[in-house]
Design a protein around this motif. Structure first.
Motif, PDB file in Angstrom:
ATOM      1  N   LEU A  25      46.621  -8.989  26.491  1.00 15.96           N
ATOM      2  CA  LEU A  25      47.839  -8.510  27.137  1.00 15.96           C
ATOM      3  C   LEU A  25      48.858  -9.631  27.341  1.00 15.96           C
ATOM      4  O   LEU A  25      50.057  -9.436  27.127  1.00 15.96           O
ATOM      5  N   VAL A  26      48.399 -10.789  27.754  1.00 17.38           N
ATOM      6  CA  VAL A  26      49.306 -11.926  27.934  1.00 17.38           C
ATOM      7  C   VAL A  26      49.932 -12.323  26.596  1.00 17.38           C
ATOM      8  O   VAL A  26      51.144 -12.557  26.508  1.00 17.38           O
ATOM      9  N   CYS A  27      49.109 -12.382  25.557  1.00 15.69           N
ATOM     10  CA  CYS A  27      49.633 -12.737  24.236  1.00 15.69           C
ATOM     11  C   CYS A  27      50.613 -11.685  23.726  1.00 15.69           C
ATOM     12  O   CYS A  27      51.667 -12.028  23.182  1.00 15.69           O
ATOM     13  N   LEU A  28      50.264 -10.419  23.890  1.00 16.03           N
ATOM     14  CA  LEU A  28      51.167  -9.359  23.437  1.00 16.03           C
ATOM     15  C   LEU A  28      52.488  -9.381  24.214  1.00 16.03           C
ATOM     16  O   LEU A  28      53.556  -9.162  23.640  1.00 16.03           O
ATOM     17  N   LEU A  29      52.423  -9.650  25.500  1.00 21.13           N
ATOM     18  CA  LEU A  29      53.642  -9.762  26.300  1.00 21.13           C
ATOM     19  C   LEU A  29      54.490 -10.940  25.820  1.00 21.13           C
ATOM     20  O   LEU A  29      55.706 -10.814  25.650  1.00 21.13           O
ATOM     21  N   ALA A  30      53.845 -12.070  25.570  1.00 20.75           N
ATOM     22  CA  ALA A  30      54.574 -13.244  25.087  1.00 20.75           C
ATOM     23  C   ALA A  30      55.200 -12.971  23.718  1.00 20.75           C
ATOM     24  O   ALA A  30      56.343 -13.370  23.464  1.00 20.75           O
ATOM     25  N   LEU A  31      54.464 -12.287  22.851  1.00 22.71           N
ATOM     26  CA  LEU A  31      55.010 -11.943  21.535  1.00 22.71           C
ATOM     27  C   LEU A  31      56.189 -10.988  21.658  1.00 22.71           C
ATOM     28  O   LEU A  31      57.164 -11.097  20.909  1.00 22.71           O
ATOM     29  N   GLN A  32      56.095 -10.057  22.591  1.00 20.04           N
ATOM     30  CA  GLN A  32      57.183  -9.108  22.806  1.00 20.04           C
ATOM     31  C   GLN A  32      58.429  -9.823  23.332  1.00 20.04           C
ATOM     32  O   GLN A  32      59.541  -9.580  22.865  1.00 20.04           O
ATOM     33  N   ILE A  33      58.238 -10.712  24.291  1.00 16.98           N
ATOM     34  CA  ILE A  33      59.360 -11.450  24.868  1.00 16.98           C
ATOM     35  C   ILE A  33      60.007 -12.362  23.817  1.00 16.98           C
ATOM     36  O   ILE A  33      61.230 -12.449  23.720  1.00 16.98           O
ATOM     37  N   ALA A  34      59.181 -13.037  23.017  1.00 13.97           N
ATOM     38  CA  ALA A  34      59.693 -13.964  22.008  1.00 13.97           C
ATOM     39  C   ALA A  34      60.113 -13.256  20.722  1.00 13.97           C
ATOM     40  O   ALA A  34      60.584 -13.914  19.788  1.00 13.97           O
ATOM     41  N   ASP A  35      59.920 -11.941  20.675  1.00 14.06           N
ATOM     42  CA  ASP A  35      60.250 -11.134  19.494  1.00 14.06           C
ATOM     43  C   ASP A  35      59.523 -11.653  18.247  1.00 14.06           C
ATOM     44  O   ASP A  35      60.128 -11.888  17.204  1.00 14.06           O
ATOM     45  N   LEU A  36      58.225 -11.860  18.396  1.00 13.54           N
ATOM     46  CA  LEU A  36      57.372 -12.325  17.297  1.00 13.54           C
ATOM     47  C   LEU A  36      56.313 -11.268  16.973  1.00 13.54           C
ATOM     48  O   LEU A  36      55.117 -11.546  16.978  1.00 13.54           O
ATOM     49  N   LYS A  37      56.761 -10.088  16.692  1.00  5.23           N
ATOM     50  CA  LYS A  37      55.846  -8.967  16.460  1.00  5.23           C
ATOM     51  C   LYS A  37      54.950  -9.167  15.231  1.00  5.23           C
ATOM     52  O   LYS A  37      53.938  -8.510  15.099  1.00  5.23           O
ATOM     53  N   CYS A  38      55.310 -10.105  14.371  1.00  7.19           N
ATOM     54  CA  CYS A  38      54.508 -10.350  13.165  1.00  7.19           C
ATOM     55  C   CYS A  38      53.136 -10.945  13.502  1.00  7.19           C
ATOM     56  O   CYS A  38      52.236 -10.928  12.670  1.00  7.19           O
ATOM     57  N   HIS A  39      52.946 -11.428  14.730  1.00  2.00           N
ATOM     58  CA  HIS A  39      51.670 -12.045  15.113  1.00  2.00           C
ATOM     59  C   HIS A  39      50.733 -11.084  15.845  1.00  2.00           C
ATOM     60  O   HIS A  39      49.687 -11.509  16.339  1.00  2.00           O
ATOM     61  N   ILE A  40      51.084  -9.824  15.894  1.00  2.00           N
ATOM     62  CA  ILE A  40      50.245  -8.844  16.596  1.00  2.00           C
ATOM     63  C   ILE A  40      48.858  -8.758  15.966  1.00  2.00           C
ATOM     64  O   ILE A  40      47.853  -8.660  16.664  1.00  2.00           O
ATOM     65  N   TYR A  41      48.796  -8.841  14.629  1.00  6.57           N
ATOM     66  CA  TYR A  41      47.494  -8.766  13.964  1.00  6.57           C
ATOM     67  C   TYR A  41      46.606  -9.957  14.304  1.00  6.57           C
ATOM     68  O   TYR A  41      45.386  -9.820  14.381  1.00  6.57           O
TER      69      TYR A  41
END
Length: 139
Positions: A25-41
């Motif tokens: 959840l922390v990583c997904l939130l950070a990815l969402q905030i930084a707009d780095l959706k390519c790292h979801i996998y």
């Protein structure tokens, strides 16, 4: 000892699941905030990897505690060595597979390392607590 092992296994599984979920959840939130959706996998892979290795670790711990609790110290060392070797293999394979996409490769290595370190800290703290608790109850 009969109740100690199942209670410890259940406690480990519950807490390790919470740790992995919190990290995800922390990583997904950070990815969402930084707009780095390519790292979801990378987050999903690292979460599943940690859940599987944590499950294997506790299954082996339970087997060792039932059969030969005197060698549990060697088990901790062996599991740590095996985890680091397996982690390195996963990172090397990930780097090899993502070699053409440098930003994805770096993101994978960072995310996987964060999950690995959090799992290492959790497992060390958990089993240190369990071992100290086990020695207290013996006295």
């Amino acid at each position: 000892m009969e109740q100690f092992i199942p209670k410890t296994v259940n406690q480990y599984q519950k807490i390790s699941l919470w740790v992995v979920c919190a990290m995800a959840l922390v990583c997904l939130l950070a990815l969402q905030i930084a707009d780095l959706k390519c790292h979801i996998y990378s987050v999903l892979f690292s979460s599943v990897y940690q859940l599987v290795t944590n499950r294997l670790s506790i299954v082996c711990w339970r087997a060792i505690m039932r059969v030969s609790p005197a060698v549990i110290g060697r088990f901790y060392m062996g599991v740590s060595a095996l985890r680091i070797i397996l982690g390195m293999v996963v990172i090397i394979v990930g780097v090899f597979l993502l070699r053409e996409q440098r930003p994805l490769m770096m993101g994978f290595v960072i995310i996987f390392s964060l999950f690995y370190i959090s799992s290492l800290v959790f497992e060390t703290a958990f089993f240190s607590f369990i071992e100290s608790k086990k020695h207290i109850t013996k006295q």
